[in-house]
Scaffold this motif. Structure first.
Motif, PDB file in Angstrom:
ATOM      1  N   PHE A 185       0.849  -1.194   0.000  1.00  0.00           N
ATOM      2  CA  PHE A 185       0.000   0.000   0.000  1.00  0.00           C
ATOM      3  C   PHE A 185       0.885   1.245   0.000  1.00  0.00           C
ATOM      4  N   SER A 186       0.254   2.390  -0.230  1.00  0.00           N
ATOM      5  CA  SER A 186       0.932   3.683  -0.168  1.00  0.00           C
ATOM      6  C   SER A 186       0.144   4.596   0.755  1.00  0.00           C
ATOM      7  N   TYR A 187       0.878   5.431   1.522  1.00  0.00           N
ATOM      8  CA  TYR A 187       0.180   6.347   2.427  1.00  0.00           C
ATOM      9  C   TYR A 187       1.099   7.514   2.770  1.00  0.00           C
ATOM     10  N   ASP A 243      -7.397   2.076   4.191  1.00  0.00           N
ATOM     11  CA  ASP A 243      -7.131   1.096   3.137  1.00  0.00           C
ATOM     12  C   ASP A 243      -6.768  -0.281   3.694  1.00  0.00           C
ATOM     13  N   ASP A 244      -6.844  -0.422   5.015  1.00  0.00           N
ATOM     14  CA  ASP A 244      -6.533  -1.722   5.623  1.00  0.00           C
ATOM     15  C   ASP A 244      -7.801  -2.569   5.643  1.00  0.00           C
TER      16      ASP A 244
END
Length: 385
Positions: A205-207, A238-239
């Motif tokens: 993921f990206s954050y 997004d988890d």
């Protein structure tokens, strides 16, 4: 003959004198070597002692700024007695630098709440996350029940560290000896000060915060710097497991920091570690407590059990809560009390009373149908069973 005797005597005297000079010179060669070696050793001892004393003084000066006793509490002696201890970790996120809307000196909510038990005898550490949205009764102190039913993360905002500690104790029926409150913005500096942390990323993921370049994470083992660790610990939406997934990642980061801090390499970063936490941490752990924990409890850092209080997502009125079933509260209580060497006790508090009343009115934590259930917060005079 007399001349020969005189020459022989002179030769003997010369040999004797030369032998004496040789012996004396040998002494001169050996003794300075020993003296130089001794001076080097003394210098090493002095420099090490001076450096150690300087680090000690720096450490004590830094930690003196962080110390804050809980109101109405005596200083615990459990650490000095090498007994099992419990610590409440509070992560307060003031992303707007302590100012929100028109409210200055904004305290924030304790969005990260982890009860840690450390047992030096069993050499085991347990980290138990308490979801920030857990519905509970808020206490300001042992004798001041606000009679407010709110999310547990609001306890810190209502009454600072003391309220957060007492409210958590009341919820899970586990005594809490110490607390450590850290502003989450300091996490970046802490991680950098220990040279980064190693984690096993559960999914890619990206954050990143608004206006910042996002951090990219790939599934598998990664070494994270400070900014990456902060982004890794903050991402929630997004988890697939929501806030529970974030809690797990936060425990990962904290475990990695603990392991790095317990290693010898941290000694070389000692000043950086101190600088990174002294302005953003408060605790009722004294400097002597921390020294003793480092010496007598550090073996427990190699065996860390990660767990959490599992709630049940439910709208109560217009607010989304995590409702903790009585069975789950009891499980968490039993597990932590066992780690502290305490006997099991049946949890009986406002949450368990509300659970009983709602179940009598048809609410079920095991319900998996399509029609939404209704969980009600009953007035206090209705819950005195």
């Amino acid at each position: 003959m007399d001349n020969n005797n005189n020459n022989m005597s002179r030769r003997n005297r010369k040999l004797t004198h030369n032998h004496a000079l040789e012996s004396e010179n040998a002494g001169i060669v050996k003794k300075p070597f020993l003296k130089i070696l001794g001076l080097v050793l003394l210098l090493v001892i002095f420099v090490s002692g001076a450096y150690g004393f300087r680090l000690y003084a720096q450490a004590q000066g830094s930690f003196d700024k962080t110390f804050k006793q809980l109101a109405g509490r005596q200083t615990s002696e459990k650490i000095s007695q090498s007994k099992p201890v419990s610590i409440l970790l509070l992560g307060v996120d003031t992303t707007d630098n302590g100012v929100r809307d028109t409210e200055t000196n904004y305290k924030g909510n304790s969005d990260t709440m982890i009860v840690v038990t450390v047992n030096p005898k069993t050499k085991k550490t347990t980290m138990m996350s308490i979801p920030r949205d857990t519905m509970t009764q808020i206490w300001k102190n042992e004798n001041d029940n606000t009679r407010k039913i709110q999310k547990i993360n609001s306890a810190y905002n209502i009454g600072t560290e003391n309220s957060a500690v007492v409210t958590t104790q009341k919820l899970i029926n586990v005594p809490i000896d110490y607390y450590v409150k850290v502003d989450f913005n300091s996490l970046e500096k802490i991680v950098n000060s220990v040279g980064g942390v190693d984690v096993n990323v559960p999914f890619s993921f990206s954050y990143g915060d608004a206006g910042q370049v996002p951090s990219n994470f790939r599934k598998g083992k990664m070494h994270l710097n400070g900014k990456q660790a902060l982004d890794y610990a903050r991402m929630r939406h997004d988890d697939p497991n929501g806030d529970y997934g974030r809690q797990q990642r936060q425990r990962q980061i904290i475990s990695a920091i603990v392991k790095s801090a317990a290693s010898a390499k941290t000694f070389t970063h000692f000043k950086k570690v101190l600088d990174s936490i002294s302005d953003s941490m408060t605790t009722n752990l004294s400097f002597n407590d921390m020294q003793t924990m480092f010496l007598n409890y550090r073996d427990a850092s190699g065996n860390i059990d990660s767990d959490h209080l599992q709630g049940y997502g439910q709208m109560v009125g217009d607010v989304s809560y995590e409702l903790a079933p009585t069975k789950e509260i009891q499980r968490v209580s039993d597990k932590l009390r066992k780690q502290l060497g305490l006997p099991e006790e049946t949890v009986n508090n406002e949450e368990t009373k509300l659970n009983r009343l709602n179940q009598r009115h048809g609410f079920s934590f095991n319900y998996d149908g399509d029609i939404p259930q209704t969980y009600k917060i009953y007035k206090s005079n209705q819950t005195s069973e």
